[in-house]
Design a protein around this motif. Structure first.
Motif, PDB file in Angstrom:
ATOM      1  N   GLU B   7      56.128  18.079  16.053  1.00 42.67           N
ATOM      2  CA  GLU B   7      56.852  16.886  15.626  1.00 42.67           C
ATOM      3  C   GLU B   7      58.019  16.656  16.574  1.00 42.67           C
ATOM      4  OE1 GLU B   7      58.086  15.577  11.275  1.00 42.67           O
ATOM      5  OE2 GLU B   7      59.620  16.865  12.151  1.00 42.67           O
ATOM      6  N   SER B   8      58.081  15.462  17.102  1.00 34.40           N
ATOM      7  CA  SER B   8      59.216  15.099  17.935  1.00 34.40           C
ATOM      8  C   SER B   8      60.309  14.546  17.036  1.00 34.40           C
ATOM      9  CB  SER B   8      58.815  14.031  18.945  1.00 34.40           C
ATOM     10  OG  SER B   8      57.679  14.455  19.662  1.00 34.40           O
ATOM     11  N   VAL B   9      61.546  14.897  17.360  1.00 39.02           N
ATOM     12  CA  VAL B   9      62.660  14.474  16.517  1.00 39.02           C
ATOM     13  C   VAL B   9      63.633  13.650  17.352  1.00 39.02           C
ATOM     14  CG1 VAL B   9      64.568  15.243  15.066  1.00 39.02           C
ATOM     15  CG2 VAL B   9      62.434  16.522  15.068  1.00 39.02           C
ATOM     16  N   ILE B  10      63.960  12.485  16.838  1.00 35.49           N
ATOM     17  CA  ILE B  10      64.999  11.655  17.447  1.00 35.49           C
ATOM     18  C   ILE B  10      66.185  11.694  16.502  1.00 35.49           C
ATOM     19  CG2 ILE B  10      65.600   9.329  18.200  1.00 35.49           C
ATOM     20  CD1 ILE B  10      62.588   8.887  18.723  1.00 35.49           C
ATOM     21  N   GLY B  11      67.262  12.272  16.948  1.00 29.22           N
ATOM     22  CA  GLY B  11      68.402  12.573  16.092  1.00 29.22           C
ATOM     23  C   GLY B  11      69.173  11.343  15.653  1.00 29.22           C
ATOM     24  N   ALA B  12      70.093  11.598  14.728  1.00 31.97           N
ATOM     25  CA  ALA B  12      70.847  10.499  14.128  1.00 31.97           C
ATOM     26  C   ALA B  12      71.790   9.829  15.118  1.00 31.97           C
ATOM     27  CB  ALA B  12      71.629  11.031  12.933  1.00 31.97           C
ATOM     28  N   ASP B  13      72.187  10.554  16.171  1.00 31.60           N
ATOM     29  CA  ASP B  13      73.135   9.977  17.120  1.00 31.60           C
ATOM     30  C   ASP B  13      72.437   9.340  18.330  1.00 31.60           C
ATOM     31  OD1 ASP B  13      72.146  12.347  17.922  1.00 31.60           O
ATOM     32  OD2 ASP B  13      74.011  13.112  18.787  1.00 31.60           O
ATOM     33  N   VAL B  14      71.137   9.156  18.220  1.00 34.24           N
ATOM     34  CA  VAL B  14      70.381   8.589  19.347  1.00 34.24           C
ATOM     35  C   VAL B  14      70.040   7.132  19.056  1.00 34.24           C
ATOM     36  CG1 VAL B  14      68.264   8.767  20.709  1.00 34.24           C
ATOM     37  CG2 VAL B  14      69.393  10.828  19.882  1.00 34.24           C
ATOM     38  N   GLU B  15      70.227   6.310  20.076  1.00 36.59           N
ATOM     39  CA  GLU B  15      69.896   4.894  19.944  1.00 36.59           C
ATOM     40  C   GLU B  15      68.944   4.540  21.083  1.00 36.59           C
ATOM     41  OE1 GLU B  15      73.372   2.655  19.066  1.00 36.59           O
ATOM     42  OE2 GLU B  15      72.388   0.744  19.483  1.00 36.59           O
ATOM     43  N   ILE B  16      67.802   4.016  20.762  1.00 38.09           N
ATOM     44  CA  ILE B  16      66.789   3.722  21.779  1.00 38.09           C
ATOM     45  C   ILE B  16      66.469   2.233  21.766  1.00 38.09           C
ATOM     46  CG2 ILE B  16      64.399   4.154  22.492  1.00 38.09           C
ATOM     47  CD1 ILE B  16      64.627   6.896  21.161  1.00 38.09           C
ATOM     48  N   VAL B  17      66.418   1.666  22.970  1.00 38.23           N
ATOM     49  CA  VAL B  17      65.968   0.275  23.110  1.00 38.23           C
ATOM     50  C   VAL B  17      64.691   0.321  23.942  1.00 38.23           C
ATOM     51  CG1 VAL B  17      66.527  -2.028  23.947  1.00 38.23           C
ATOM     52  CG2 VAL B  17      68.325  -0.581  22.995  1.00 38.23           C
ATOM     53  N   GLY B  18      63.588  -0.054  23.337  1.00 41.90           N
ATOM     54  CA  GLY B  18      62.313   0.007  24.046  1.00 41.90           C
ATOM     55  C   GLY B  18      61.232   0.535  23.143  1.00 41.90           C
ATOM     56  N   THR B  19      60.113   0.847  23.744  1.00 46.23           N
ATOM     57  CA  THR B  19      58.963   1.316  22.964  1.00 46.23           C
ATOM     58  C   THR B  19      58.902   2.840  22.984  1.00 46.23           C
ATOM     59  OG1 THR B  19      57.748  -0.685  23.545  1.00 46.23           O
ATOM     60  CG2 THR B  19      56.459   1.163  22.731  1.00 46.23           C
ATOM     61  N   VAL B  20      58.681   3.398  21.837  1.00 47.14           N
ATOM     62  CA  VAL B  20      58.518   4.848  21.730  1.00 47.14           C
ATOM     63  C   VAL B  20      57.057   5.127  21.406  1.00 47.14           C
ATOM     64  CG1 VAL B  20      59.167   6.910  20.438  1.00 47.14           C
ATOM     65  CG2 VAL B  20      60.890   5.184  20.949  1.00 47.14           C
ATOM     66  N   LYS B  21      56.417   5.952  22.257  1.00 45.96           N
ATOM     67  CA  LYS B  21      55.017   6.306  22.023  1.00 45.96           C
ATOM     68  C   LYS B  21      54.901   7.812  21.868  1.00 45.96           C
ATOM     69  CE  LYS B  21      52.822   2.494  24.506  1.00 45.96           C
ATOM     70  NZ  LYS B  21      51.926   2.112  25.607  1.00 45.96           N
ATOM     71  N   SER B  22      54.108   8.211  20.929  1.00 43.89           N
ATOM     72  CA  SER B  22      53.918   9.645  20.712  1.00 43.89           C
ATOM     73  C   SER B  22      52.502   9.890  20.223  1.00 43.89           C
ATOM     74  CB  SER B  22      54.936  10.150  19.683  1.00 43.89           C
ATOM     75  OG  SER B  22      54.585  11.439  19.255  1.00 43.89           O
ATOM     76  N   ASN B  23      51.873  10.909  20.771  1.00 44.35           N
ATOM     77  CA  ASN B  23      50.530  11.247  20.302  1.00 44.35           C
ATOM     78  C   ASN B  23      50.568  12.071  19.019  1.00 44.35           C
ATOM     79  OD1 ASN B  23      49.098   9.944  22.326  1.00 44.35           O
ATOM     80  ND2 ASN B  23      49.335  11.671  23.731  1.00 44.35           N
ATOM     81  N   GLY B  24      51.673  12.776  18.860  1.00 50.43           N
ATOM     82  CA  GLY B  24      51.812  13.613  17.669  1.00 50.43           C
ATOM     83  C   GLY B  24      52.695  12.938  16.632  1.00 50.43           C
ATOM     84  N   SER B  25      53.249  13.743  15.779  1.00 46.47           N
ATOM     85  CA  SER B  25      54.122  13.221  14.728  1.00 46.47           C
ATOM     86  C   SER B  25      55.528  13.041  15.267  1.00 46.47           C
ATOM     87  CB  SER B  25      54.138  14.180  13.545  1.00 46.47           C
ATOM     88  OG  SER B  25      52.838  14.306  13.022  1.00 46.47           O
ATOM     89  N   ILE B  26      56.272  12.202  14.621  1.00 45.76           N
ATOM     90  CA  ILE B  26      57.621  11.921  15.080  1.00 45.76           C
ATOM     91  C   ILE B  26      58.539  11.727  13.878  1.00 45.76           C
ATOM     92  CG2 ILE B  26      57.373   9.398  15.221  1.00 45.76           C
ATOM     93  CD1 ILE B  26      58.857   9.646  17.961  1.00 45.76           C
ATOM     94  N   ARG B  27      59.760  12.197  14.045  1.00 48.33           N
ATOM     95  CA  ARG B  27      60.769  11.978  13.018  1.00 48.33           C
ATOM     96  C   ARG B  27      61.939  11.242  13.653  1.00 48.33           C
ATOM     97  NH1 ARG B  27      62.534  13.712   8.020  1.00 48.33           N
ATOM     98  NH2 ARG B  27      64.736  13.302   7.767  1.00 48.33           N
ATOM     99  N   LEU B  28      62.283  10.127  13.056  1.00 46.07           N
ATOM    100  CA  LEU B  28      63.356   9.298  13.609  1.00 46.07           C
ATOM    101  C   LEU B  28      64.512   9.244  12.632  1.00 46.07           C
ATOM    102  CD1 LEU B  28      64.242   7.143  15.790  1.00 46.07           C
ATOM    103  CD2 LEU B  28      63.275   5.456  14.254  1.00 46.07           C
ATOM    104  N   ASP B  29      65.669   9.687  13.107  1.00 45.27           N
ATOM    105  CA  ASP B  29      66.876   9.586  12.289  1.00 45.27           C
ATOM    106  C   ASP B  29      67.894   8.634  12.906  1.00 45.27           C
ATOM    107  OD1 ASP B  29      66.317  11.341  10.100  1.00 45.27           O
ATOM    108  OD2 ASP B  29      66.414  13.006  11.504  1.00 45.27           O
ATOM    109  N   GLY B  30      67.623   8.223  14.124  1.00 49.33           N
ATOM    110  CA  GLY B  30      68.572   7.344  14.806  1.00 49.33           C
ATOM    111  C   GLY B  30      68.159   5.888  14.727  1.00 49.33           C
TER     112      GLY B  30
END
Lengths: 245, 123
Positions: B7-30
């Motif tokens: 599982e990929s984790v994007i933390g609460a303090d991360v801000e992303i502009v664009g497309t996020v692609k993942s083959n596996g699972s992902i957890r987004l807190d940001g």
């Protein structure tokens, strides 16, 4: 011990004495007032199961809401009784339960329940009741008015215009279609409903239930296995029609 | 913590502009402004804020999302979830307390949802 003079002790003193005795390692002799063999029949408190029958639970009798047919006043009633008088207008309210399993053309006005079995048929009659379970048929001149829950079950497809209810439940296997806006407090689906629903309370779609159309309200609950093919406006904080999306 | 589950984790303090692609699972807190395309399960935590479409096998939402959600299997909305957009899945679970404005297309008896289509967020 018998020759000692009896002394009154309050509960706090008893607890304090026991705590002090435990702290000092001097616990009062167990079963001082009963034979030792009686004690062996009981489990010590630490070994008692969590839901031991020794832990007495108080069960409050279930209350049901009664609505006066005369003045519309609502009040709660605990227990069972055949009749009651409205606390506001003193109108006599029947609280009997009725089961209809054949042709029926006699008006019913009760704060209790009316069950219309699949073999039952309402013929030119007005039914006013607290709760109604409709599994049978009703002709075009009959009407049902519920102050609480109306449950539609079986293969019945009544005309929605003949039904008035506060809460609606669609039983499993039943398919119901409302052409006009359906305004209810609570809606519970075990079957299929096609309607434009406006609910002030909770819209609950249980496993096997399916809602098609539009749903507006404050609370929505879809359990796994439930279907929802609808336009949805669920805003717990306020009126969905006044919100900014 | 997520290595076992890939599982990929994007933390609460991360801000992303664009497309996020993942083959596996992902957890987004940001925060994400763009699309999220996930081959596995997507979990949007309580602090997650998404402006864009989400595509995954299953989606669990606790945060806020402005966009369409397409799940091959299941969408799960927790009580704290706010969803503004259309959803499509085979299975749906909604807890009491969610805010949801959009179209829903869920039928447990239907075939799995078709392959995700790239498209702009509706809101």
């Amino acid at each position: 011990m018998a020759d000692k003079k009896a002394r009154m002790m309050d509960g706090f003193s008893v607890v304090r004495s026991l705590a002090k005795a435990k702290q000092d390692g001097v616990l009062p002799a167990p079963g001082a007032h009963r034979p030792a063999e009686d004690l062996s029949a009981h489990l010590p408190p630490t070994a008692m199961p969590k839901d031991s029958p020794h832990i007495v639970k108080t069960i409050e009798p279930t209350k049901r809401t009664i609505r006066c047919f005369q003045c519309g006043y609502e009040f709660k009633l605990a227990g069972t009784t055949r009749t009651i008088y409205c606390s506001k207008c003193r109108e006599k309210i029947d609280l009997g339960d009725y089961v209809i399993a054949g042709p029926w053309s006699q008006e019913i006005k009760t704060g209790g329940s009316v069950i219309i079995r699949p073999s039952g048929r309402l013929e030119n009659v007005r039914i006013q009741a607290g709760n109604v379970i409709l599994e049978g048929e009703m002709d075009g001149d009959s009407s049902i008015e519920c102050t609480q829950w109306l449950e539609l079950g079986g293969q019945t497809v009544p005309n929605p215009r003949q039904l008035t209810m506060r809460n609606l439940r669609i039983a499993s296997g039943t398919m119901m279609k409302f052409k006009y806006k359906l305004q209810v407090h609570h809606l519970e689906l075990f079957g299929t409903l096609e309607a434009d629903v406006e609910a002030a309370g909770l819209v609950s779609i249980r496993p096997g239930g399916h809602l098609k159309g539009t749903v507006r309200g404050a609370h929505l609950q879809v359990e796994e296995g439930g279907g929802l093919s609808a336009r949805v406006f669920i805003w717990p904080q306020g009126n969905p029609l006044n919100g900014n999306s | 913590m997520s290595n076992e589950n890939h599982e990929s984790v994007i933390g609460a303090d991360v801000e992303i502009v664009g497309t996020v692609k993942s083959n596996g699972s992902i957890r987004l807190d940001g925060k994400l402004e763009g699309e999220l395309q996930c081959g596995g399960n997507a979990v949007l935590g309580k602090n997650a804020q998404v402006k864009g479409n989400v595509t995954a096998t299953s989606v669990s939402i606790e945060g806020k999302i402005n966009g369409n959600i397409l799940a091959k299997d299941k969408i799960e909305m927790k009580a704290s979830a706010t969803v503004n957009g259309d959803i499509k899945a085979r299975r749906l679970s909604v807890e009491d307390g969610v805010t949801f404005v959009g179209r829903s297309e869920v039928n447990p008896n239907s075939q799995p949802a078709p392959a995700p289509q790239a498209g702009p967020a509706v809101r």
